[in-house]
Design a protein around this motif. Structure first.
Motif, PDB file in Angstrom:
ATOM      1  N   THR A   1     -11.212   5.747  -2.562  1.00  0.00           N
ATOM      2  CA  THR A   1     -12.285   4.908  -2.023  1.00  0.00           C
ATOM      3  C   THR A   1     -12.617   5.272  -0.591  1.00  0.00           C
ATOM      4  O   THR A   1     -13.567   4.747  -0.029  1.00  0.00           O
ATOM      5  CB  THR A   1     -11.879   3.418  -2.067  1.00  0.00           C
ATOM      6  OG1 THR A   1     -10.692   3.249  -1.295  1.00  0.00           O
ATOM      7  CG2 THR A   1     -11.639   2.966  -3.486  1.00  0.00           C
TER       8      THR A   1
ATOM      9  N   SER B   1      -6.259   0.125   9.854  1.00  0.00           N
ATOM     10  CA  SER B   1      -7.268   0.556   8.886  1.00  0.00           C
ATOM     11  C   SER B   1      -7.189   2.055   8.626  1.00  0.00           C
ATOM     12  O   SER B   1      -7.610   2.523   7.571  1.00  0.00           O
ATOM     13  CB  SER B   1      -8.671   0.177   9.369  1.00  0.00           C
ATOM     14  OG  SER B   1      -8.924   0.751  10.632  1.00  0.00           O
TER      15      SER B   1
ATOM     16  N   LYS C   1      -7.079   6.157   1.272  1.00  0.00           N
ATOM     17  CA  LYS C   1      -6.842   4.847   0.674  1.00  0.00           C
ATOM     18  C   LYS C   1      -7.523   4.811  -0.685  1.00  0.00           C
ATOM     19  O   LYS C   1      -8.705   5.145  -0.813  1.00  0.00           O
ATOM     20  CB  LYS C   1      -7.395   3.745   1.570  1.00  0.00           C
ATOM     21  CG  LYS C   1      -7.029   2.344   1.117  1.00  0.00           C
ATOM     22  CD  LYS C   1      -7.476   1.307   2.137  1.00  0.00           C
ATOM     23  CE  LYS C   1      -7.057  -0.098   1.696  1.00  0.00           C
ATOM     24  NZ  LYS C   1      -7.494  -1.128   2.698  1.00  0.00           N
TER      25      LYS C   1
ATOM     26  N   GLY D   1      -7.150   2.022  -2.889  1.00  0.00           N
ATOM     27  CA  GLY D   1      -7.302   0.638  -3.325  1.00  0.00           C
ATOM     28  C   GLY D   1      -6.644  -0.270  -2.308  1.00  0.00           C
ATOM     29  O   GLY D   1      -6.136   0.199  -1.279  1.00  0.00           O
ATOM     30  N   GLU D   2      -6.611  -1.556  -2.572  1.00  0.00           N
ATOM     31  CA  GLU D   2      -5.994  -2.483  -1.633  1.00  0.00           C
ATOM     32  C   GLU D   2      -4.497  -2.223  -1.540  1.00  0.00           C
ATOM     33  O   GLU D   2      -3.762  -2.410  -2.503  1.00  0.00           O
ATOM     34  CB  GLU D   2      -6.237  -3.933  -2.069  1.00  0.00           C
ATOM     35  CG  GLU D   2      -5.854  -4.965  -1.034  1.00  0.00           C
ATOM     36  CD  GLU D   2      -6.631  -4.811   0.270  1.00  0.00           C
ATOM     37  OE1 GLU D   2      -6.030  -5.022   1.343  1.00  0.00           O
ATOM     38  OE2 GLU D   2      -7.831  -4.479   0.218  1.00  0.00           O
ATOM     39  N   GLY D   3      -4.041  -1.753  -0.381  1.00  0.00           N
ATOM     40  CA  GLY D   3      -2.628  -1.455  -0.187  1.00  0.00           C
ATOM     41  C   GLY D   3      -2.147  -0.223  -0.925  1.00  0.00           C
ATOM     42  O   GLY D   3      -0.938  -0.012  -1.036  1.00  0.00           O
TER      43      GLY D   3
ATOM     44  N   LYS E   1       2.399   2.456  -1.894  1.00  0.00           N
ATOM     45  CA  LYS E   1       1.871   1.090  -1.981  1.00  0.00           C
ATOM     46  C   LYS E   1       2.494   0.246  -0.878  1.00  0.00           C
ATOM     47  O   LYS E   1       3.684   0.370  -0.576  1.00  0.00           O
ATOM     48  CB  LYS E   1       2.194   0.467  -3.338  1.00  0.00           C
ATOM     49  CG  LYS E   1       1.463   1.091  -4.519  1.00  0.00           C
ATOM     50  CD  LYS E   1       1.786   0.352  -5.824  1.00  0.00           C
ATOM     51  CE  LYS E   1       1.086   1.001  -7.005  1.00  0.00           C
ATOM     52  NZ  LYS E   1       1.404   0.286  -8.286  1.00  0.00           N
TER      53      LYS E   1
ATOM     54  N   ALA F   1       1.201  -7.204   1.278  1.00  0.00           N
ATOM     55  CA  ALA F   1       0.178  -7.844   2.099  1.00  0.00           C
ATOM     56  C   ALA F   1       0.514  -7.823   3.581  1.00  0.00           C
ATOM     57  O   ALA F   1      -0.377  -7.953   4.426  1.00  0.00           O
ATOM     58  CB  ALA F   1      -0.039  -9.282   1.632  1.00  0.00           C
TER      59      ALA F   1
END
Length: 274
Positions: free
Chosen positions: A29, A48, A175, A177-179, A216, A219
């Motif tokens: 992404t 980020s 990156k 995906g999320e995390g 991975k 949060a």
């Protein structure tokens, strides 16, 4: 930690016991980020910039309060580190009983004391000296294991896989995906991690500079998984190594083996690792 971080050295050492031999069983992404790029402003506490996020993800490991697993190599295992009580333990398994020999080893470290229990199974297990395969924990004399990496534990270096060194060796990352992250690392620069030992790196030759990996984070930006896709090299087959971390700040003290299950280590144990 001075345990070769779960390298194949432990299994290889076990096979040096006289009379024992074994048969081994056979979507992005973001654009990639080059190593050394400057960090971006953090979002939600996680940088980020992909490279900086992974570098920061291993910092919590230095506190020494986590559980871990490792799978995919010649040795697979799990364990935990509990720095508040200076205790740690790990269980390793290697080989295949259907291919003549398998080994399971449980190591317990509490402050300056070390215990090891070794169990062999398979057709060749009967060749092991009886006191090695007795099912008892053997208490080790620290003066006799000084400098023996597989039997020492350094609470100043508690990461079992050397993930900090692996992240520092990253050459490209994106990156996904999320995390979630993916990229490549230069195995020749991961000298602080024995997950990719010198023998493996040498066999990879030119492939060593761009070994694929995935990672991975949770949060809070802490590393939870690090996967390495080691290409086939020479006679070695390709391997997918996976390291996981969990229970950050929530592990419990490791317990000393019961006295009735402990004997003083035999000479065979010291010879096995010497």
């Amino acid at each position: 930690m001075k345990i070769r971080r779960w390298s194949v050295g432990v299994l290889a050492a076990s096979l040096l016991v006289p009379g024992l031999t074994a048969c081994k069983s056979d979507t992005a992404t973001e654009e990639p980020t080059a190593a050394g790029s400057s960090s971006s402003a953090p979002a939600g506490g996680i940088p980020s910039d992909a490279k900086e996020a992974l570098l920061a993800s291993t910092k919590e490991l230095s506190k020494g309060d986590f559980s871990f697993t490792m799978a995919g190599g010649e040795l697979n295992g799990a364990g935990k580190v509990h720095m508040p009580t200076k205790s740690a333990e790990m269980t390793m398994t290697g080989g295949d009983a259907s291919d003549d020999l398998a080994m399971e080893m449980h190591l317990v470290f509490i402050d300056t004391d070390t215990w090891v229990k070794i169990q062999f199974s398979g057709a060749m297990a009967t060749a092991a000296p009886g006191n090695l395969n007795s099912g008892k924990y053997q208490h080790l004399d620290r003066s006799r294991i000084k400098g023996v990496k597989d039997l020492e534990f350094d609470f100043a270096d508690v990461d079992p896989a050397g993930s900090e060194a692996l992240t520092k060796a990253i050459t490209e990352v994106r990156k996904t995906g999320e995390g979630m992250y993916a990229g490549t690392l230069d195995a020749t620069k991961a000298t602080g991690s024995d997950v990719l030992d010198a023998e493996t790196v040498k066999a990879l030759a030119g492939q060593a500079s761009a070994v694929p990996f995935t990672a991975k984070l949770d949060a809070q930006g802490r590393l939870t998984e690090f996967g390495i896709e080691v290409p086939a090299a020479g006679t070695a087959k390709a391997q997918n190594l996976l390291i996981t971390y969990s229970d950050y700040g929530a592990t419990t003290p490791v317990q000393q083996p019961p006295a009735d299950q402990v004997v003083e280590a035999s000479d065979d144990v010291y010879k096995m690792f010497g």
